[in-house]
Design an enzyme around this catalytic site. Structure first.
Site, PDB file in Angstrom:
ATOM      1  N   CYS A 216      32.581   7.001  23.471  1.00 22.63           N
ATOM      2  CA  CYS A 216      34.023   6.735  23.584  1.00 22.63           C
ATOM      3  C   CYS A 216      34.792   7.926  24.148  1.00 22.63           C
ATOM      4  CB  CYS A 216      34.576   6.364  22.216  1.00 22.63           C
ATOM      5  SG  CYS A 216      33.734   4.950  21.556  1.00 22.63           S
TER       6      CYS A 216
ATOM      7  N   ARG B 229      16.450  28.441  33.245  1.00 27.21           N
ATOM      8  CA  ARG B 229      16.592  27.268  34.120  1.00 27.21           C
ATOM      9  C   ARG B 229      15.587  27.246  35.285  1.00 27.21           C
ATOM     10  NH1 ARG B 229      21.983  25.341  35.042  1.00 27.21           N
ATOM     11  NH2 ARG B 229      22.608  27.393  34.281  1.00 27.21           N
TER      12      ARG B 229
ATOM     13  N   ARG C 221      26.139  18.324  30.674  1.00 22.12           N
ATOM     14  CA  ARG C 221      26.551  19.195  31.784  1.00 22.12           C
ATOM     15  C   ARG C 221      27.573  18.552  32.733  1.00 22.12           C
ATOM     16  NH1 ARG C 221      23.651  21.205  35.247  1.00 22.12           N
ATOM     17  NH2 ARG C 221      24.325  23.360  35.072  1.00 22.12           N
TER      18      ARG C 221
ATOM     19  N   TYR D 280      19.064  22.974  29.670  1.00 18.88           N
ATOM     20  CA  TYR D 280      20.413  22.761  29.137  1.00 18.88           C
ATOM     21  C   TYR D 280      20.754  21.273  29.045  1.00 18.88           C
ATOM     22  CZ  TYR D 280      20.414  27.703  30.184  1.00 18.88           C
ATOM     23  OH  TYR D 280      20.058  29.030  30.217  1.00 18.88           O
TER      24      TYR D 280
END
Ligand code: LLP
Length: 426
Positions: free
Chosen positions: A355, A276, A312, A384
């Site tokens: 949905c 990251r 996330r 991510y």
């Protein structure tokens, strides 16, 4: 912190207006900045230079081949966690002898392939796995090298789903057990157990947990060496933070300055597994507003970017700064903090068409007024994001675009409806 900036009222990636990319490639689309990847990798490399570490970029954070190839050219090696990730590393011609292979559930097939490919280290998580690797290495007549993943029982002070270095998680073996594992597997085996691996969690925006876990690992190595075991490498994992808001992630230099003194005189090869901190701020996800609507006091911005492109927020309630690409009224955000509330903004939820009520990418944000057709960007979506995308609701996967200065190229095509059904049989 990255090369996504507003200029003359609109958002650019390096020298390319994001609107141009959206017009040409459609939405939703992931956009990556080559210069940001380069800057972040170089900062880590320079910060730890004194120890000449092997930097194994964590492929799981953003696995596009062109990104991996770019990082390889900068001197990166790779951290893989599956046969699929190993395939990606080998595909771009990575030096196999510097690859680390982690994960609690490596299969026979994955282990065989990894040994055959000559990878550098297995990061081993259990005695059963060691037995398995030892047997396969023996059968293949090829050596395998392993680092034992120990669980230092240090709290990384991050989300419970991404905490790994605490005793109660499934990762690694505890310190006491580590000594027993070395007694059983540390000598005369086909698998050479000569390293220790730790990874405490992700993201870890504090320095102290690294100091605590590295110190514990070095103490363990010292006592193993006293017992006659040869340990020549320490892998301190990944987890360095990225700036989702302002400056919450310490710079690479700060992590390095705290860790280097602990390792300086240990004669250990240092390995790092950052993901990251290299990829997070190097990407944004752009989407287009399909509709707006209100319900009571609440405004909804319904975008074509959803939880299937950026999971996330739904999974961890993670915060991503979201803002229009061309904000109405010239409302350029002065920062990306969650507390931003400019005059002329409205309280909104940014949601997708999927949905699920969990399908949101931003909740309760003060945003400039948005109309149908306007573009929005979800920042810090390099890590991510695309890798955690799903096909839920039969949504084709969004394309990936790499910006290099004033040019850009598609590095992953948008999936078509045909792609969605091609592997299926009626
Ligand atoms: N090494 C190991 C053993 C890991 O498990 C991970 C991440 C890394 C390195 C890289 O960590 P990084 O430097 O990227 O923080 N999906 C979650 C993150 C899961 C991290 C899994 N392991 C998220 O979106 O925040």
């Amino acid at each position: 912190m990255d090369h996504f900036n507003y200029r003359e009222g609109q958002l650019y990636c390096e020298d390319v207006p994001l609107e141009r990319i959206a017009d040409e490639c459609g939405t939703p689309t992931y956009v990556y900045s080559r210069q940001t990847f380069t800057d972040h990798f170089t900062r880590i490399r320079d910060a730890f230079a004194e120890l000449s570490p092997i930097i194994c970029y964590s492929i799981k954070s953003c696995h596009n081949l062109s990104i991996l190839s770019m990082l390889k050219d900068l001197g990166s090696s790779f951290d893989v966690v599956s046969g699929g990730e190993l395939k990606r590393a080998l595909e771009i011609g990575a030096d196999a002898s510097k690859i680390v292979f982690a994960g609690v559930g490596k299969t026979e097939e994955e282990i065989t392939h990894a040994i055959d490919s000559g990878i550098g280290w297995f990061n081993v998580e259990s005695e059963q796995e060691l037995e398995h690797i030892d047997r396969i290495a023996g059968q293949l007549g090829k050596p395998a090298t392993a680092a034992l993943r120990v669980n230092p029982d240090v709290d990384p002070q991050t989300h419970r789903y991404t905490t790994t270095g605490k005793k109660e998680t499934k990762f690694g073996v505890d310190m006491e057990r580590a000594r027993r594992v070395f007694k059983e597997f540390g000598r005369d085996r086909h698998v050479k157990l000569t390293a220790i691996h730790i990874h405490i969690g992700s993201p870890v925006n504090k320095i102290e947990p690294y100091v605590a876990s590295t110190t514990k690992a070095v103490d363990l190595i010292q006592s193993l060496r006293n017992d006659g075991f040869e340990i020549n490498a320490l892998n301190i994992g990944g987890g360095f933070g990225a700036n989702y808001e302002k400056d919450e992630a310490p710079p690479a230099k700060a992590y390095a300055e705290a860790v280097i003194p602990i390792l300086r005189d240990t004669n250990l090869q240092l390995l790092l597994e950052p993901g990251r901190s290299i990829s997070g701020n190097a990407g944004v996800l752009i989407g287009r507003c399909i509709y707006t609507k209100s319900s009571g006091d609440k405004q909804f911005l319904i975008s074509d970017a959803s939880m299937t492109e950026l999971l996330r927020p739904a999974l961890y309630e993670a915060y991503h700064f979201v803002w229009p690409v061309k904000p109405a009224g010239g409302l350029i955000p002065p920062h990306r903090g969650h507390d931003l509330k400019l005059d002329g903004t409205l309280l909104m939820d940014v949601v997708g068409p999927v949905c699920e009520s969990g399908d949101f990418i931003a909740k309760d944000r003060w945003l400039p007024p948005v109309e149908r057709g306007d573009l929005i960007a979800a920042f810090t979506s390099g890590a991510y994001a695309s890798v955690m995308a799903s096909h839920y609701n039969s949504r084709p996967q969004a394309p990936e675009v790499l910006v290099e200065g004033n040019t850009f190229r598609v590095v992953r095509n948008r999936e078509t409806y045909d792609d969605l059904v091609t592997a299926e049989r009626v």
